[in-house]
Write a protein that holds these residues in place. Sequence first.
Motif, mmCIF file in Angstrom:
data_model
loop_
_atom_site.group_PDB
_atom_site.id
_atom_site.type_symbol
_atom_site.label_atom_id
_atom_site.label_comp_id
_atom_site.label_asym_id
_atom_site.label_seq_id
_atom_site.Cartn_x
_atom_site.Cartn_y
_atom_site.Cartn_z
ATOM 1 N N ARG A 159 48.128 29.489 45.331
ATOM 2 C CA ARG A 159 46.809 30.016 45.736
ATOM 3 C C ARG A 159 46.616 29.792 47.237
ATOM 4 N N PHE A 160 46.976 28.593 47.701
ATOM 5 C CA PHE A 160 46.846 28.313 49.138
ATOM 6 C C PHE A 160 47.764 29.243 49.939
ATOM 7 N N GLU A 161 48.979 29.474 49.424
ATOM 8 C CA GLU A 161 49.923 30.375 50.116
ATOM 9 C C GLU A 161 49.352 31.789 50.217
ATOM 10 N N TYR B 221 38.764 33.030 47.840
ATOM 11 C CA TYR B 221 39.533 32.039 47.063
ATOM 12 C C TYR B 221 39.109 32.087 45.594
ATOM 13 N N MET B 222 37.798 32.180 45.343
ATOM 14 C CA MET B 222 37.303 32.195 43.965
ATOM 15 C C MET B 222 37.790 33.422 43.195
ATOM 16 N N LYS B 223 37.866 34.545 43.880
ATOM 17 C CA LYS B 223 38.355 35.773 43.212
ATOM 18 C C LYS B 223 39.800 35.580 42.767
ATOM 19 N N LEU B 224 40.582 34.949 43.622
ATOM 20 C CA LEU B 224 41.989 34.689 43.288
ATOM 21 C C LEU B 224 42.084 33.666 42.149
ATOM 22 N N TYR B 225 41.279 32.608 42.257
ATOM 23 C CA TYR B 225 41.300 31.509 41.284
ATOM 24 C C TYR B 225 40.951 31.999 39.879
ATOM 25 N N ALA B 226 40.029 32.948 39.799
ATOM 26 C CA ALA B 226 39.564 33.425 38.488
ATOM 27 C C ALA B 226 40.734 33.807 37.580
ATOM 28 N N VAL C 149 31.155 10.815 36.392
ATOM 29 C CA VAL C 149 32.554 10.910 36.852
ATOM 30 C C VAL C 149 32.599 11.922 37.997
ATOM 31 N N ILE C 150 33.278 11.548 39.069
ATOM 32 C CA ILE C 150 33.393 12.416 40.251
ATOM 33 C C ILE C 150 34.840 12.858 40.391
ATOM 34 N N ASN C 151 35.047 14.146 40.661
ATOM 35 C CA ASN C 151 36.390 14.553 41.080
ATOM 36 C C ASN C 151 36.318 15.559 42.216
ATOM 37 N N LEU C 152 37.415 15.650 42.956
ATOM 38 C CA LEU C 152 37.462 16.471 44.161
ATOM 39 C C LEU C 152 38.124 17.808 43.859
ATOM 40 N N GLY C 153 37.544 18.871 44.407
ATOM 41 C CA GLY C 153 38.084 20.212 44.184
ATOM 42 C C GLY C 153 39.003 20.658 45.315
ATOM 43 N N ASP C 154 39.576 21.844 45.139
ATOM 44 C CA ASP C 154 40.557 22.386 46.089
ATOM 45 C C ASP C 154 40.011 22.475 47.524
ATOM 46 N N LEU D 273 43.942 32.768 38.075
ATOM 47 C CA LEU D 273 45.077 31.830 38.174
ATOM 48 C C LEU D 273 44.661 30.379 37.925
ATOM 49 N N LYS D 274 43.505 30.194 37.297
ATOM 50 C CA LYS D 274 42.946 28.837 37.139
ATOM 51 C C LYS D 274 43.934 27.849 36.530
ATOM 52 N N PHE D 275 44.691 28.311 35.522
ATOM 53 C CA PHE D 275 45.559 27.379 34.791
ATOM 54 C C PHE D 275 46.987 27.364 35.337
ATOM 55 N N GLN D 276 47.125 27.800 36.592
ATOM 56 C CA GLN D 276 48.442 27.738 37.239
ATOM 57 C C GLN D 276 48.366 26.790 38.437
#
Length: 317
Positions: free
Chosen positions: A298-300, A283-288, A214-219, A290-293
């Motif tokens: 995050r882009f903002e 981006y990864m530091k921020l994502y850590a 299964v393939i999916n695309l990330g941010d 806020l993953k479930f939001q």
Amino acid sequence: MENFPVINLEKLNGEERAAIMEMIKDACENWGFFELVNHGISHELMDTVERLTKEHYKKCMEQRFEEMVATKGLEAVQSEINDMDWESTFFLRHLPVSNISEIPDLEEEYRKVMKEFAVELEKLAELLLDLLCENLGLEKGYLKNAFYGSKGPTFGTKVSNYPPCPRPELIKGLRAHTDAGGIILLFQDDKVSGLQLLKDGQWVDVPPMRHSIVINLGDQLEVITNGKYKSVLHRVIAQSDGNRMSIASFYNPGSDAVIYPAPALIEKEEQKQVYPKFVFDDYMKLYAGLKFQAKEPRFEAMKTMESSINLGPIATV
């Protein structure tokens, strides 16, 4: 709901190539997910990976998981749990430097097989990135180069088991999120389901199929395509019976790679640039946290940091 896209990759080399490329394009634009069959990874290798993963869980992880459940009193929960997941996981890093030899408790055969599997998945990820380039009208190798950074891409695998859950209506196997990185390749259990994606406001099952990937695309692909392709919310529903195996490999940008919308795409589509330019590690530091939001904030947040980044030229390989 129309059918989940299943793509026979073998047909890329024949007269059906144009139709297969169109299916990939449609899946990237409208689903953010698709399932590959006949992808070139041997069934024997996949069967061995599955057998050894399940044996490893039984031998080294099952008891630990049961102890964690008992400690947290999860068998007796009465209300919905929103701050944890019903999963048992460990992580392997393949690129830029492998840590497989350092992971405790892995048998030698399992280490060897996971290394072999990672090599095959890496080749498949790079093939897919070039197919995406072709569909987007970008030069071959553009996405791989965009991910490169100074040390090449980051590539790693999350090995998960989702054991039977006594209260699946109250505890998610894995809460809804989009993936932060590039392109994700998932080898999932073909007997126990649970993976779902959000499409047009409805949760849709990703069908378990033997020997599929299964393939999916990330941010990051959403950013580079300036929103033409989107990362999609997905989750795992815990099941009351059956232990679901999930081996998700993440082909991501290098930590110092600079990510931004492809200029050629913006010119071609005559769009304005909607996504910011940033260093992947930021981006990864921020994502850590806020993953479930939702991903949009995050882009903002990256936009506000943009002016302070000293950006070098994109790497060419």
